[in-house]
Design a protein around this motif. Structure first.
Motif, PDB file in Angstrom:
ATOM      1  N   SER A  91       0.835  -1.197   0.000  1.00  0.00           N
ATOM      2  CA  SER A  91       0.000   0.000   0.000  1.00  0.00           C
ATOM      3  C   SER A  91       0.873   1.252   0.000  1.00  0.00           C
ATOM      4  N   GLU A  92       0.751   2.036  -1.055  1.00  0.00           N
ATOM      5  CA  GLU A  92       1.484   3.305  -1.120  1.00  0.00           C
ATOM      6  C   GLU A  92       1.053   4.229   0.016  1.00  0.00           C
ATOM      7  N   TRP A  93      -0.237   4.182   0.356  1.00  0.00           N
ATOM      8  CA  TRP A  93      -0.737   5.004   1.459  1.00  0.00           C
ATOM      9  C   TRP A  93      -0.038   4.629   2.756  1.00  0.00           C
ATOM     10  N   CYS A  94       0.051   3.343   3.043  1.00  0.00           N
ATOM     11  CA  CYS A  94       0.704   2.903   4.280  1.00  0.00           C
ATOM     12  C   CYS A  94       2.162   3.338   4.294  1.00  0.00           C
ATOM     13  N   LEU A  95       2.844   3.183   3.171  1.00  0.00           N
ATOM     14  CA  LEU A  95       4.252   3.562   3.106  1.00  0.00           C
ATOM     15  C   LEU A  95       4.431   5.067   3.270  1.00  0.00           C
ATOM     16  N   ASP A  96       3.556   5.850   2.656  1.00  0.00           N
ATOM     17  CA  ASP A  96       3.617   7.304   2.830  1.00  0.00           C
ATOM     18  C   ASP A  96       3.322   7.699   4.282  1.00  0.00           C
ATOM     19  N   ASP A 133       8.751  -8.528  -1.997  1.00  0.00           N
ATOM     20  CA  ASP A 133       7.935  -8.598  -3.215  1.00  0.00           C
ATOM     21  C   ASP A 133       7.227  -7.275  -3.478  1.00  0.00           C
ATOM     22  N   ALA A 134       6.639  -6.691  -2.434  1.00  0.00           N
ATOM     23  CA  ALA A 134       5.910  -5.426  -2.597  1.00  0.00           C
ATOM     24  C   ALA A 134       6.854  -4.309  -3.030  1.00  0.00           C
ATOM     25  N   LEU A 135       8.017  -4.246  -2.441  1.00  0.00           N
ATOM     26  CA  LEU A 135       8.971  -3.193  -2.805  1.00  0.00           C
ATOM     27  C   LEU A 135       9.490  -3.376  -4.227  1.00  0.00           C
ATOM     28  N   ALA A 136       9.675  -4.625  -4.647  1.00  0.00           N
ATOM     29  CA  ALA A 136      10.085  -4.876  -6.041  1.00  0.00           C
ATOM     30  C   ALA A 136       9.007  -4.380  -7.002  1.00  0.00           C
ATOM     31  N   ASN A 137       7.738  -4.616  -6.659  1.00  0.00           N
ATOM     32  CA  ASN A 137       6.625  -4.111  -7.477  1.00  0.00           C
ATOM     33  C   ASN A 137       6.612  -2.582  -7.496  1.00  0.00           C
ATOM     34  N   LYS A 148      11.440   8.029  -4.097  1.00  0.00           N
ATOM     35  CA  LYS A 148      10.262   7.686  -3.299  1.00  0.00           C
ATOM     36  C   LYS A 148      10.400   6.267  -2.742  1.00  0.00           C
ATOM     37  N   VAL A 149      10.792   5.336  -3.594  1.00  0.00           N
ATOM     38  CA  VAL A 149      10.951   3.940  -3.166  1.00  0.00           C
ATOM     39  C   VAL A 149      12.082   3.823  -2.148  1.00  0.00           C
ATOM     40  N   LYS A 150      13.156   4.566  -2.333  1.00  0.00           N
ATOM     41  CA  LYS A 150      14.265   4.554  -1.364  1.00  0.00           C
ATOM     42  C   LYS A 150      13.804   5.044   0.000  1.00  0.00           C
ATOM     43  N   ALA A 155      12.352   3.806   5.523  1.00  0.00           N
ATOM     44  CA  ALA A 155      11.351   3.910   6.591  1.00  0.00           C
ATOM     45  C   ALA A 155      11.005   2.533   7.156  1.00  0.00           C
ATOM     46  N   LEU A 156      10.832   1.542   6.290  1.00  0.00           N
ATOM     47  CA  LEU A 156      10.547   0.183   6.769  1.00  0.00           C
ATOM     48  C   LEU A 156      11.688  -0.334   7.635  1.00  0.00           C
TER      49      LEU A 156
END
Length: 169
Positions: A91-96, A133-137, A148-150, A155-156
């Motif tokens: 979820s992009e929302w969760c990551l943000d 898997d989610a981060l690769a996607n 953004k992905v970095k 953060a994780l």
């Protein structure tokens, strides 16, 4: 422990600066994983103890950017409880939310409590299993926005390194 931290957060004398908190706790979670079980029970228990808790009840997200109201709710909360579950990182929302939560931890001295719901903290920290898997996607989806992905990866890793609560049930 959470109850005593939240109650301290309600008083400005507990913080090294004067800040009035609108919420004691902000809950960050992946709705499809935990909304109708663990998160509902946690939310109810916190509210029963008189702990003012913000939970985003919007199940259907419109658009891809986190709303300003949600960002403000994070800023206005003394404690953030992050419920990491199998699909959290998809979820992009969760990551943000997580990036914002950790920014507020640094800038506003907010507390962050990770809960690892049926996931291994080291999988979150090291981006393995469903988190890898989610981060690769996300890398494929945001190949032109790798910064953004970095941020999400960092953060994780940072949140998973905090002392938290692993739950298998």
């Amino acid at each position: 422990m959470l109850a005593s931290m939240a109650n301290q957060g309600a008083s400005s004398s507990a913080a090294p600066f004067t800040k009035s908190w609108k919420n004691h706790v902000f809950l960050s979670f992946r709705g499809e994983d935990t909304r109708h079980n663990f998160t509902d029970h946690l939310y109810s228990a916190l509210c029963q103890e008189g702990i003012v808790t913000f939970r985003d009840d919007n199940e259907l997200r419109r658009g891809e950017e986190i709303s300003n109201a949600l960002l403000t709710a994070i800023e206005d909360s003394k404690i953030s409880v992050v419920v990491f579950s199998e699909n959290y990182a998809s979820s992009e929302w969760c990551l943000d939310e997580l990036v914002k939560i950790l920014d507020c931890k640094e800038s506003n001295q907010q507390s962050v409590i990770p809960v690892f719901y049926k996931v291994n903290p080291s999988d979150v920290r090291n981006h393995r299993g469903s988190f890898g898997d989610a981060l690769a996607n996300m890398e494929r989806k945001y190949e032109d926005e790798m910064d953004k992905v970095k941020k999400w990866r960092a953060a994780l890793a940072q949140a998973a390194a905090l002392s938290g609560f692993p739950l298998d049930e």
